[in-house]
Structures are given as C-alpha cells and as structure tokens.
Design a protein around this motif. Structure first.
Motif: not given
Length: 510
Positions: A116-128
């Motif tokens: 959740k924290t990472f996705a708030s910074i970079e939305p595409g991170v849910r895949q990477s």
C-alpha cells in the motif's frame, strides 16, 4: 557444560563477534581456545557505551537474517529465543525523504502493509514488487545453499562453469542500480531498494545485483531487536564460549604472529610474552594482520594489494542523549539524500565531505525504555564518510553540528538542539585506534563484484600453515550474520570440510 577433552590448542586474536563465534565452535568441538583482546571488553566494533544513564550501540544496530542466528546457535545445542529476548519491530524503519512531497514513510517488512505504501508512491508497483521480491527470495535461498557457506581456494573455484551458471541466475554480473531500475521508476522506491548496500559498504552502481537478496531480508523477513540492546548478542557469545572452556584475556594486544618453518606457532604479546598454539585465528582487521602482525615473507597480501581495494566508508557517529522524547522518530530512521548518485560519488570516487548525505538515526529507546532515563531518548547518528578523508577535530565538530541541524529540520524535531544534554563524536581515528581498522574504514573491504565471494581475501593464509582469518574482511563479508557464517567457514578450513552447505547440529563433535 565444561569440556575436558581437548584436541589442539588455538589462539584467537580479537574478541569481536567473529572471534567469539569461532571460539564457541572450536570450544564445542573440543579445542583448547584462548582469545587475546587488546581492549578492555569483548565485541570489537559491536560495542556499547554507557553515559549519564544512556546506553548507546556503538556498532551494528540491526538484527537481520534471523535464520542465520538460529542456525549458528543450534550448532551449540542452544535456542536463540532462550538466549535473546527478540521482538519484531513494527514498523521496521522510517524513511525521511529530503525536499519531496512524500515526507516520511514507514516500512514494515509485511507485504500487505508495504504494498500500500509503495503503491501510493508508484501505482505500477503492484505488478513489479511481487516479481522483484520473488527474485530477491530466490537469490537469498540460492546464496545460502551455494555461496555463503562455501570456502573458495582460488578465483578459479568461483569461475567454474557450474558456479558461473549459478552466478548468472543470481544476476551477479549486473549492477544493483540497473537491476532495481528495471523494476521501479520512482527515485523514492529505487532508494528504498538500494539503501541496504550502504551497510555492506557498497555503491549500488558498482555492486552486483546479487545483493538484492538484502531486500528479501528487510522486506520479507523483517527487522528484529533483542531487548537490552544488540550487545546482548556479544554477552551471549561470551557466556557460551566460557561454558566451553574458552579463556578470554583482555587488555592484551598481540604484537606478532609467531611463524616457524612456514607454520603458525602462536603469538608474541605486546609485553614480549611468547604464547604457543597449534592454530592461530586472527579476528583483527586483515590488513593489520598481514601488514603489522606478519613479517613480509609471510604475507599473503602486500601493502599494494590493500591500497587497491575499494574500502567501505568510514563514518561520523554522533551519540546523543536527548532530554525529551520525540514521537515522530521510530527505532530505525533513515534520511535519504536528494542527490543520491552524487552522495555515492563523494563517498567512493571524489573522497570528499558529502554535501547532501544520506544517514541513519538509531533510537533504540523507542523499543526499550531501559536504554534511556525516564522521559528521554538515546540516539546514535551514523553518517558515512570516505574512509580516506582527512580532517581536523574542528572540521568534524562543524560537520556534526550541521548534521544535527539537518535532523532537526528534516525530521521536524522542534528544539532538538536545545534538548541535547550529552554528545559524543566517533570518527575514523577512533576506528583506527580501537580496532586497527585500515584507513579508518568502519566496515572494512566493501562488496564490489571484484570483492565478492572468491574475490575477497581468503580466510586461510597462503604463506603460513595453520593461520586463519575470520570476520568482516574475509568471506563471506560484512555484517553480524556474515561473521557467524565466517566462523563456520574457518572451522571447515581446519577440519577439511569442502561442503557448501551450512554445518548441521551435532556436527561439532570432539
């Protein structure tokens, strides 16, 4: 339990974690072990400082890779959870970004929270992120199975076809920076993934992506803390060593390693006393061992060799007793440089004062109130500096004051400077004087590709039989867990074990 069956006598130079761990293993296996330590207490760099009711950690302050600790203590028939009162930190650490919109973010070592924290910074991170962490876990497990617990006799061992295939699978020939940039596009996440390499004394631009395994450690295993402080690890090792008949003699520097007919025969102490042994293990800085404790004809590595090594940074450590508690500080806090690449260039290439440093603020009293007086906090600040940087005490004090001001501003700590009631600075000259650290490096030889695995100084002398090395400057490398593994690698050398697997409980029989 005291052991009466003895095989051979061993002298260990230095009671750092590597020396103590080696003593425990050899004591368990029935050897007669004596440690000579130049300082008044054990632990080496992994020390502690007490002043005005505050207790500071003067060395390693992160308990990582819990599986390595469990495996090591199991060799001695011990349960690490009975020896240490461990707690998992939540959050693991807090990151402060300088001059960005994100301010501060917390990392938990828990995927559901961190995604959740990472996705708030970079939305595409849910895949990477899942792909990256799967890769990091694969690298960690492969390193454990094939690399970390293995001794290398030469670089040709590492360059065998089988090992090269494994190394390619582990991205050993790609830089950490390029590897991270394949998965993450924002500077903030790239920094979070790259920062652990600082604790390995490494530059992400020049270190192998193999070390992305450290992201598995902090993001999937989590960060732990032993109640009472990290020094409780040293205290546990001392107890276990003494229970196995190990003698530890303090305030006794070693002047020379005795060699006769190319065989180590013991040591000569600073006062001239000659002590005999069948085996010598040096836990002091390997450059000091080679260049100061051995005559030129017995050295495996020349002065020129060490001049060509890429050293891990030194550090400015600022121990602060704060007469106030600040709620926006976690146990571990990291301030990330805005000029990320320039900061690494200052440390490794230009060898100058970092003008925009990344640094670390430890606040263990957040988790353990016994480390500070009531209503107060114990802080230790670690600012990496080039190992070869030379400066006056006044220049160091000026830089420290600037760092304190940066902490106050970036971490939003109101009246921080006014609440300091104790301050102590530690720098390169202290590492040199107390621990014989080469060029004042805080960690030793850094982890570049050409200084990894078989390319690090070997843990056995090429010129002197029965002389071994243990600790961060030899294999497998820097960090408390690596020192525990290093001790096992020395034991393997002594008994002729060529296996790449960790030692198993019950294998240390006299």
């Amino acid at each position: 339990m005291m052991y009466t069956y003895m095989q051979k006598s061993v002298i260990i130079i230095g009671a750092g974690v590597g020396g103590l761990a080696t003593a425990c293993i050899l004591g368990e296996a029935g050897y007669n072990v004596t440690i000579y330590e130049k300082n008044s207490k054990p632990g080496g760099v992994a020390g502690t400082l007490k002043a005005k009711g505050y207790q500071f950690e003067t060395g390693p302050s992160w308990y990582l890779m819990p599986d390595v600790f469990e495996q090591f203590f199991s060799l001695l028939g011990e349960d690490v959870h009975e020896l240490l009162d461990l707690q998992k930190l939540a959050p693991s650490y807090r990151v402060f970004f300088k001059d960005t919109l994100y301010g501060a973010v917390d990392i938990y070592g828990d995927y559901k929270q961190d995604i959740k924290t990472f996705a708030s910074i970079e939305p595409g991170v849910r895949q990477s992120l899942p792909a990256y962490l799967d890769r990091a876990a694969f690298q960690y497990n492969a390193a454990m199975d094939h690399f970390l617990y293995r001794n290398y006799n030469s670089t040709f061992d590492f360059l065998s076809l089988k090992v090269i295939r494994q190394a390619r699978q582990l991205n050993a020939f790609t830089s950490m920076q390029k590897h991270v940039e394949k998965y993450f596009s924002t500077p903030e996440l790239q920094k979070i993934m790259q920062w652990p390499l600082v604790f390995l004394g490494a530059n992400p631009q020049h270190s192998p992506a193999l070390y992305s395994l450290v992201n598995h450690v902090d993001l999937q295993q989590g960060v732990f803390y032993p109640k009472g402080g990290m020094y409780t690890i040293v205290e546990a090792l001392v107890r276990l060593a003494k229970a196995r008949g190990v003698k530890i003699i303090f305030n006794q520097p070693v002047k020379k390693i005795r060699v006769r007919n190319r065989v180590a025969r013991g040591v000569i102490l600073e006062d001239g006393t000659r002590m005999s042994a069948d085996i010598v293990v040096s836990n002091t800085d390997i450059a000091h061992s080679e260049l100061s404790l051995l005559n030129p004809e017995h050295r495996s590595y020349s002065r020129h060799y060490f001049k060509k090594r890429v050293l891990a940074p030194s550090a400015l450590m600022i121990h602060l007793g704060i007469k106030k508690r600040y709620r926006n500080l976690q146990h571990h806090n990291l301030i990330f440089s805005q000029a990320w690449d320039d900061n690494f260039k200052s440390l490794f290439d230009k060898k100058k004062w970092p003008s925009d440093p990344s640094f670390y603020v430890s606040n263990p009293s957040k988790s353990d109130r016994s480390l500070a007086p009531r209503g107060k906090d114990t802080l230790s600040v670690v600012v990496p500096l080039p190992a070869t940087l030379r400066y006056t005490d006044k220049e160091l004090e000026t830089y420290a004051e600037w760092i304190i001001g940066t902490i106050e501003q970036t971490m939003h700590l109101k009246d921080f400077r006014q609440n300091i009631e104790y301050k102590k600075l530690v720098s390169a000259k202290d590492f040199q004087e107390q621990f014989n650290s080469y060029q004042g490096s805080a960690l030793g030889i850094g982890h570049t590709l050409k200084q990894t695995a078989a390319f690090r100084p070997r843990n056995v002398s090429r010129k002197v039989h029965h002389l071994y090395y243990v600790g961060a400057n030899t294999t497998p490398g820097i960090g408390l867990p690596m020192c525990l593994i290093s001790a096992q690698l020395v034991y393997k050398r002594i008994i002729g074990n060529t296996d790449a697997k960790p030692l198993s409980p019950g294998s240390l029989k006299p």
